[in-house]
Write a protein that holds these residues in place. Structure first.
Motif, PDB file in Angstrom:
ATOM      1  N   HIS A 183       4.482  -7.213   4.497  1.00 45.28           N
ATOM      2  CA  HIS A 183       4.024  -6.633   3.235  1.00 45.28           C
ATOM      3  C   HIS A 183       2.886  -5.655   3.468  1.00 45.28           C
ATOM      4  CE1 HIS A 183       6.436  -8.636   0.287  1.00 45.28           C
ATOM      5  NE2 HIS A 183       6.254  -9.790   0.895  1.00 45.28           N
ATOM      6  N   VAL A 184       2.082  -5.950   4.486  1.00 42.33           N
ATOM      7  CA  VAL A 184       0.982  -5.038   4.782  1.00 42.33           C
ATOM      8  C   VAL A 184       1.522  -3.760   5.405  1.00 42.33           C
ATOM      9  CG1 VAL A 184      -1.160  -4.773   6.041  1.00 42.33           C
ATOM     10  CG2 VAL A 184      -0.542  -6.994   5.123  1.00 42.33           C
ATOM     11  N   PHE A 213       4.505  -2.501   5.083  1.00 45.83           N
ATOM     12  CA  PHE A 213       5.252  -1.716   4.119  1.00 45.83           C
ATOM     13  C   PHE A 213       4.359  -1.475   2.912  1.00 45.83           C
ATOM     14  CE2 PHE A 213       8.305  -3.130   6.961  1.00 45.83           C
ATOM     15  CZ  PHE A 213       9.483  -2.432   6.790  1.00 45.83           C
ATOM     16  N   GLY A 214       3.679  -0.355   2.910  1.00 48.15           N
ATOM     17  CA  GLY A 214       2.735  -0.069   1.834  1.00 48.15           C
ATOM     18  C   GLY A 214       3.446   0.139   0.508  1.00 48.15           C
ATOM     19  N   THR A 215       2.677   0.304  -0.537  1.00 50.22           N
ATOM     20  CA  THR A 215       3.262   0.662  -1.814  1.00 50.22           C
ATOM     21  C   THR A 215       2.534   1.873  -2.360  1.00 50.22           C
ATOM     22  OG1 THR A 215       3.396   0.048  -4.125  1.00 50.22           O
ATOM     23  CG2 THR A 215       1.897  -1.226  -2.755  1.00 50.22           C
TER      24      THR A 215
END
Lengths: 299, 291
Positions: free
Chosen positions: B129-130, B132-134
Motif C-alpha cells: 500500500h505504501v 502503490f501511492g494514491t
C-alpha cells in the motif's frame, strides 16, 4: 482456509494425545489466555501461582489470528483456558477442538452487559468490553473464581490479589472520570478508525464517530476523502486517530485539508510490547486518556 | 449552469486535494504522453509494463532504509529501473537474445526480488500500500518531483527528437550517417524510467503505466505525425485524469483505477471511431479496396 484448518487438526491429533493436560511439576497452574490485555489481568489476579501463556501477543490482532501448532500444544497442556468471549476470539473453538483440550474454558466477560456495534453494515456484539474499567472489575471477579475452582488450596490467596487489583481498577476508573469532568459535553467527540471504544464511550460519556468514507484497506475514492473532510469540519474535530492506516501520506492530506492534526497511537485491543507506553491494562488507560482528552479540547 | 458547475468545477474549487491531484495528472500527462507515443512507435509498448515492475525492489529497498521517504524511494526505484533497462539493452545488443526477451528476464528477476524484500519485512503497514501511492495524497514534494520530471522529459526529448525518430524508423540509416543509435536509445530508456518513477509516486506503479500507454495507443487513431501524436497523447492523458477524478468524486470510485479506466474508454472509442486507421475507417474503406 477450510482445507488448511483440516490439515492443521489432522496434524495435531497425535500431538494432543501425546501431551495431555497435567499440572506443572512445580504446582503452578498452567494457564493459556487468548490475548494480551486479558493476559495482563490474569497475571495480576494469579500472581506467582500461575504461568500465563498469551496466544495473541502485544500489538497482535486477535480478530485475524492464525493459530500455530505451538499454540495448540500450549492449549493442550493447559490447566485453564481464558477467553474474552462476546465473539472476540472466533478461532478459539477450532483451536480447542484441534488441540484436544478438555479442561474448563473461562469466559472472562461473563455477566458483563454487552453492547452492539456496526461492522461492515451488520450489527454484531461488541467484544471490546474491557475498555470500561467497571467491566474490567467484573473480569477480575470471573478470573479469580475460575482460578480458585481450579486450585482450591489457594482460593483465599486469589481472593486477596483480586481485591487489591480491583481496588486499583476502581481508582483508575475514578481517575478517568475526574480527568474527563473538565471537558464540556459538546466537545466530547472523537473521530477514530478504531472500532474498539464503544464501551469506553458509553461508560465515560464520550461519542466516538467513525471516519466515514475512508476504509483502511482499499484505495480511497475522492468522494470518500471529501465526505471525511466535510465530517471533520462539521464536527469541529481538530484531532483524528487512525488505526495503522495504510498510507501515511493520505492521513497527512486529510489532516491538512481539514485543519486537523493526526493523533498519536491509541491502544485498544492489544497492549504494547513490554517497556512500551501501554504494556499493562492499567497503563493502557494512562496512554490513551490524555491523548483523547487533548483531542477533545482541541489541543 | 450551477448544476454544471457542481458537476465539473466544484470538487476542485472546494477541495485542495482534488486540485493537487489534477495538477499531478497534468504534469504526468505532459511527461508520459510523448514518452508513451515513442514507446508505441518503437514497438516497445510492453516494455513500459515490465519496467514498472522493475522499479519495485528499488523502491522497497528505499522504503526499508528510510521509511516512507519520497527521495529514497524515488532514487531506489530509479536506480533499479535503470539497471534493468541498461542490462536488458546491453544483453540484447551483445548477445543474440532479442530486447523483449531480455527485458522479460530482467524484470521478472527484479520483480521476484521486490516481492521477496517486501515479504521478508512483514510490518504492520502493508508495504504494497505504501509502494502503490494514491493520487489523492499527493503532497508538495511529490508535485515538485513529478513536475521536474515532466520538464526534464520534454527538454531531453526536444534535444534527441530527430536522431531518436530516425533510430525508430530506420536504424540502418542512422548508423550509416554516423549517429550513435545506442546512446539515444539509452537516453530514451532513462526517460521511460524517470516517468515511471514520477507516475509511481503519484499513482502507484501499475496505474502509472496505464496513464503512459493507453493515451499513446489511443492517439495513434487520431494523428499521423509524431509531433502531434505526442500532443494528442498528452491531451488524452490529461482528459483521463480530469474525468477520472470527477468519477472518483461523484460516483465514489477509487481514483487510480477510475483514471486509467477512463483512458481505457477513450482508447476503445478512438479505436472504433478515430480518424487514422480506426475500425470505422477500415470498414468504410474495405469496399474501395475490394473494387
Amino acid at each position: 482456509m477450510h482445507r488448511r484448518s483440516f490439515l492443521f487438526s489432522a496434524l495435531l491429533v497425535p500431538l494432543a494425545l501425546a501431551s495431555g493436560a497435567a499440572h506443572a511439576a512445580d504446582g503452578k497452574l498452567k494457564v493459556v489466555v487468548s490475548f494480551s490485555i486479558l493476559g495482563d489481568i490474569v497475571k495480576n489476579v494469579g500472581g506467582e501461582r500461575v504461568v500465563v501463556t498469551t496466544l495473541v501477543g502485544p500489538d497482535g490482532d486477535a480478530h485475524v489470528f492464525e493459530p500455530t501448532p505451538a499454540d495448540a500444544r500450549a492449549v493442550a497442556a493447559a490447566d485453564l483456558v481464558f477467553v474474552n468471549g462476546l465473539g472476540f476470539e472466533g478461532w478459539m473453538d477450532r483451536l480447542i477442538k484441534a488441540s484436544g483440550y478438555s479442561g474448563p474454558l473461562v469466559v472472562a466477560s461473563d455477566g458483563v452487559p454487552s453492547r452492539t456495534m456496526d461492522e461492515d453494515g451488520r450489527t454484531v456484539t461488541d467484544p471490546h468490553a474491557w475498555q470500561d474499567l467497571g467491566n474490567g472489575r467484573r473480569y477480575v471477579e470471573n478470573i479469580a473464581a475460575a482460578l480458585a475452582a481450579a486450585d482450591p488450596a489457594a482460593a483465599s490467596a486469589y481472593g486477596a490479589t483480586a481485591s487489591a487489583y480491583e481496588a486499583a481498577l476502581a481508582a483508575k476508573d475514578q481517575w478517568v472520570r475526574d480527568e474527563l469532568a473538565g471537558v464540556p459535553a459538546e466537545r466530547r467527540k472523537i473521530i477514530t478508525s478504531h472500532d474498539a471504544f464503544g464501551y469506553f464511550g458509553a461508560a465515560y460519556g464520550v461519542t466516538f464517530l467513525a471516519p466515514v468514507g475512508v476504509s483502511t484497506e482499499d484505495e480511497p475514492s475522492a468522494a470518500g476523502m471529501a465526505r471525511l473532510i466535510r465530517q471533520m469540519k462539521k464536527e469541529g474535530v481538530r484531532v483524528v486517530f487512525f488505526e495503522n492506516m495504510t498510507n501515511p501520506k493520505l492521513i497527512e492530506t486529510l489532516a491538512r485539508e481539514a485543519g486537523a492534526r493526526v493523533g498519536g497511537t491509541l491502544y485498544a485491543d492489544a497492549l504494547s510490547p513490554p517497556g512500551g507506553p501501554a504494556d499493562t491494562y492499567l497503563k493502557m488507560f494512562d496512554n490513551n486518556l490524555p491523548q483523547l482528552k487533548a483531542a477533545m479540547l482541541g489541543m | 449552469m450551477s448544476a454544471l458547475y457542481d458537476l465539473l468545477a466544484a470538487p476542485f474549487v472546494d477541495f485542495a486535494f482534488m486540485r493537487r491531484a489534477l495538477v499531478a495528472c497534468a504534469a504526468l500527462s505532459i511527461g508520459c504522453g510523448p514518452v508513451g507515443v515513442l514507446l508505441v512507435l518503437r514497438r516497445m509498448s510492453l516494455i513500459g509494463d515490465s519496467m514498472s515492475h522493475a522499479v519495485l525492489p528499488g523502491a522497497a529497498i528505499g522504503f526499508l532504509i528510510s521509511g516512507v521517504s519520497l527521495v529514497s524511494m524515488s532514487i531506489g526505484g530509479f536506480v533499479a529501473g535503470l539497471l534493468v533497462a541498461l542490462a536488458s539493452g546491453l544483453v540484447s545488443r551483445v548477445t543474440q537474445l532479442r530486447e523483449d526477451a531480455s527485458f522479460a528476464a530482467f524484470y521478472l528477476i527484479s520483480l521476484a526480488l521486490g516481492v521477496l524484500i517486501v515479504s521478508t519485512r512483514g510490518s504492520n503497514v502493508d508495504l504494497m500500500h505504501v509502494l502503490f501511492g494514491t493520487i489523492l495524497a499527493v503532497d508538495d514534494r511529490s508535485l515538485v518531483l513529478v513536475s521536474a520530471i515532466a520538464t526534464v522529459s520534454i527538454g531531453v526529448l526536444a534535444v534527441i527528437y530527430r536522431p531518436l525518430l530516425v533510430e525508430c524508423f530506420d536504424p540502418g540509416f542512422l548508423r550509416s550517417v554516423g549517429g550513435h543509435g545506442a546512446l539515444y536509445h539509452i537516453l530514451f530508456l532513462v526517460l521511460v524510467v524517470l516517468n515511471l518513477v514520477a507516475g509511481f509516486q503519484a499513482l502507484g506503479t501499475l496505474m502509472a503505466v496505464g496513464l503512459m500507454m493507453l493515451p499513446a495507443a489511443a492517439a495513434r487513431f487520431w494523428s499521423g505525425s509524431v509531433w502531434s501524436l505526442g500532443a494528442v497523447s498528452a491531451f488524452i492523458a490529461l482528459l483521463s485524469g480530469y474525468v477520472g477524478l470527477l468519477l472518483s468524486f461523484h460516483v465514489d470510485l477509487p481514483s487510480g483505477p477510475s483514471i486509467v479506466l477512463t483512458a481505457g474508454v477513450i482508447y476503445v472509442l478512438s479505436m472504433l471511431g478515430g480518424t487514422h486507421g480506426s475500425l470505422r475507417q477500415n470498414l468504410i474503406a474495405r469496399p474501395h479496396y475490394e473494387s
